[in-house]
Design an enzyme around this catalytic site. Structure first.
Site, PDB file in Angstrom:
ATOM      1  N   GLY A 134      15.798 -43.048  46.252  1.00 35.16           N
ATOM      2  CA  GLY A 134      15.927 -42.281  47.496  1.00 35.16           C
ATOM      3  C   GLY A 134      15.264 -42.987  48.666  1.00 35.16           C
ATOM      4  O   GLY A 134      14.776 -42.359  49.612  1.00 35.16           O
ATOM      5  N   GLY A 136      16.208 -42.314  52.326  1.00 37.02           N
ATOM      6  CA  GLY A 136      16.011 -40.954  52.825  1.00 37.02           C
ATOM      7  C   GLY A 136      14.832 -40.828  53.784  1.00 37.02           C
ATOM      8  O   GLY A 136      14.162 -41.814  54.092  1.00 37.02           O
ATOM      9  N   TYR A 157      18.128 -25.581  44.645  1.00 32.21           N
ATOM     10  CA  TYR A 157      17.139 -26.650  44.881  1.00 32.21           C
ATOM     11  C   TYR A 157      15.766 -26.216  44.362  1.00 32.21           C
ATOM     12  O   TYR A 157      15.095 -26.959  43.624  1.00 32.21           O
ATOM     13  CB  TYR A 157      17.093 -26.940  46.388  1.00 32.21           C
ATOM     14  CG  TYR A 157      16.000 -27.868  46.838  1.00 32.21           C
ATOM     15  CD1 TYR A 157      15.968 -29.196  46.433  1.00 32.21           C
ATOM     16  CD2 TYR A 157      15.005 -27.426  47.711  1.00 32.21           C
ATOM     17  CE1 TYR A 157      14.975 -30.050  46.879  1.00 32.21           C
ATOM     18  CE2 TYR A 157      14.011 -28.274  48.165  1.00 32.21           C
ATOM     19  CZ  TYR A 157      13.998 -29.588  47.741  1.00 32.21           C
ATOM     20  OH  TYR A 157      13.011 -30.424  48.179  1.00 32.21           O
ATOM     21  N   LYS A 187      13.358 -27.596  41.265  1.00 30.34           N
ATOM     22  CA  LYS A 187      11.974 -28.039  41.480  1.00 30.34           C
ATOM     23  C   LYS A 187      10.996 -27.316  40.554  1.00 30.34           C
ATOM     24  O   LYS A 187      10.022 -27.907  40.091  1.00 30.34           O
ATOM     25  CB  LYS A 187      11.583 -27.866  42.959  1.00 30.34           C
ATOM     26  CG  LYS A 187      12.287 -28.857  43.894  1.00 30.34           C
ATOM     27  CD  LYS A 187      11.915 -30.297  43.544  1.00 30.34           C
ATOM     28  CE  LYS A 187      12.666 -31.329  44.345  1.00 30.34           C
ATOM     29  NZ  LYS A 187      12.425 -32.704  43.881  1.00 30.34           N
TER      30      LYS A 187
HETATM   31  N1  SER Z   1      12.489 -29.974  53.447  1.00 34.12           N
HETATM   32  C1  SER Z   1      13.011 -29.385  52.253  1.00 34.12           C
HETATM   33  C2  SER Z   1      14.175 -28.523  52.543  1.00 34.12           C
HETATM   34  O1  SER Z   1      14.179 -27.952  53.599  1.00 34.12           O
HETATM   35  C3  SER Z   1      11.935 -28.565  51.564  1.00 34.12           C
HETATM   36  O2  SER Z   1      11.439 -29.275  50.496  1.00 34.12           O
HETATM   37  O3  SER Z   1      15.041 -28.389  51.732  1.00 34.12           O
END
Ligand code: SER
Length: 332
Positions: A12, A15, A147, A151
């Site tokens: 990544g 990024g 997401y 995590k």
């Molecule tokens: N910056 C990330 C998001 O907004 C949070 O881990 O998905």
């Protein structure tokens, strides 16, 4: 005894965090010893020319392992992930990239008895049922986004690798990261970066997060410091491993706009919330990061005022050169 970190792989690396982290690691450990990898997006000339760079697919064990073996990698910073907004648009992709990518990084590290794996977590692990103010380190983790689910599972599997295999895995629950180099991609906290670019370019910004929705944030220099410090902390001092709460400061869009207005008085903010509003509301307003402070000495340097001043200075300089968004002052 902790093993030495000599040859580092960053996934990544094109990024938002990866691009600046790679440069900071190259500075610290030697440019040739830090291998950067991306998926598709072209790296900046600075990133490409300063050390090894490869395109790989983190969901393919063989392609990752080839680079690892070629460069005798002993430490992985696994920054590749699909963030919250993109994840809600494509949950299958988010699950696949985040879970498969993570397991492959952990498995290769275990197979080759690597020194360390740094695997980021996020404030997205929080959700229903946890205190929203000064959210504690240990609390209910019931995220609403795919997401966040990846995590939470990630934190648990990382700790499993620590306990079961003795692999040294570490990670932080990053808050929203504000930075001037690389735009974030597909997150809920992205508004806090976009606002600066638009304040400079057109002196107005329409926020997709409502005025009073507070979220924990951190400025990139603190993010780099936190990431490198947790990687280097003595293992024996750590009670936690892959789930440290960390934060710089907490702000809502109205407060951020007011701070920007101190420097650009004509700046105006308006609001048009979208699906990311519900995500933001499910996340903490602020974070209790005392475990990070106690176990490895975490202390942020930037508050809202210092971050805003530095962001505006950096972006204004680029705007003057006609390179606000890389090749021009207009968004791509
Ligand atoms: N910056 C990330 C998001 O907004 C949070 O881990 O998905």
């Amino acid at each position: 005894m902790a093993k030495e970190m000599k040859n580092i792989l960053v996934t990544g690396a094109v990024g938002q965090i990866g691009s600046e982290l790679t440069m900071a690691l190259r500075e610290k450990y030697g440019a040739q010893n830090v291998v950067a990898t991306g998926r598709k997006t072209e790296p900046s000339a600075r990133l490409r020319d300063s050390g090894p760079f490869y395109f790989i697919d983190v969901t393919k064990h063989r392609t990752v392992r080839e680079v690892v073996e070629k460069h005798n990698i002993d430490t992985i910073y696994h920054m590749a992930a699909i963030l919250s907004g993109t994840g809600e648009k494509n949950p299958g992709l988010c699950w696949n990239v985040n879970m498969k990518g993570m397991i492959i990084a952990l498995e290769i590290a275990r197979e080759l008895e690597m020194a360390r794996v740094i695997l980021p977590s996020s404030i997205a692990v929080f959700g229903e049922g946890c205190p929203q103010d000064l959210t504690p380190q240990e609390t209910v983790l019931r995220p609403k986004t795919v997401y966040g689910i990846t995590k939470v599972a990630g934190e648990l599997i990382c700790d499993y690798y620590v306990d079961r295999y003795g692999l040294d895995v570490r990670g932080l629950r990053y808050p929203g990261i504000i930075s001037a180099e690389t735009m974030p991609g597909g997150g809920t906290t992205d508004y806090a970066v976009e606002i600066f670019y638009e304040a400079i370019r057109v002196k107005k910004y329409t926020s997709f997060i409502g005025p009073e929705t507070s979220l924990p944030m951190m400025y990139m220099p603190d993010c780099l410091k936190a990431t490198i410090d947790i990687a280097e902390a003595p293992f024996s001092k750590l009670e936690h491993h892959s789930d440290f709460n960390v934060s710089g400061f907490s702000i809502n869009p109205a407060e951020l706009a007011a701070e920007i207005k101190k420097h650009i008085p004509e700046f105006e903010i308006s609001y048009e919330t979208d699906f990311r509003q519900a995500i933001a509301e499910s996340w903490p307003n602020s974070i209790d990061d005392s475990a990070a402070r106690e176990e490895w000495g975490w202390e942020p340097a930037y508050d809202l005022a210092a971050m805003t001043e530095d962001m505006l200075e950096k972006l204004q300089a680029r705007f003057a050169e006609g390179t606000l968004y890389g090749e021009s002052n207009d968004p791509k």
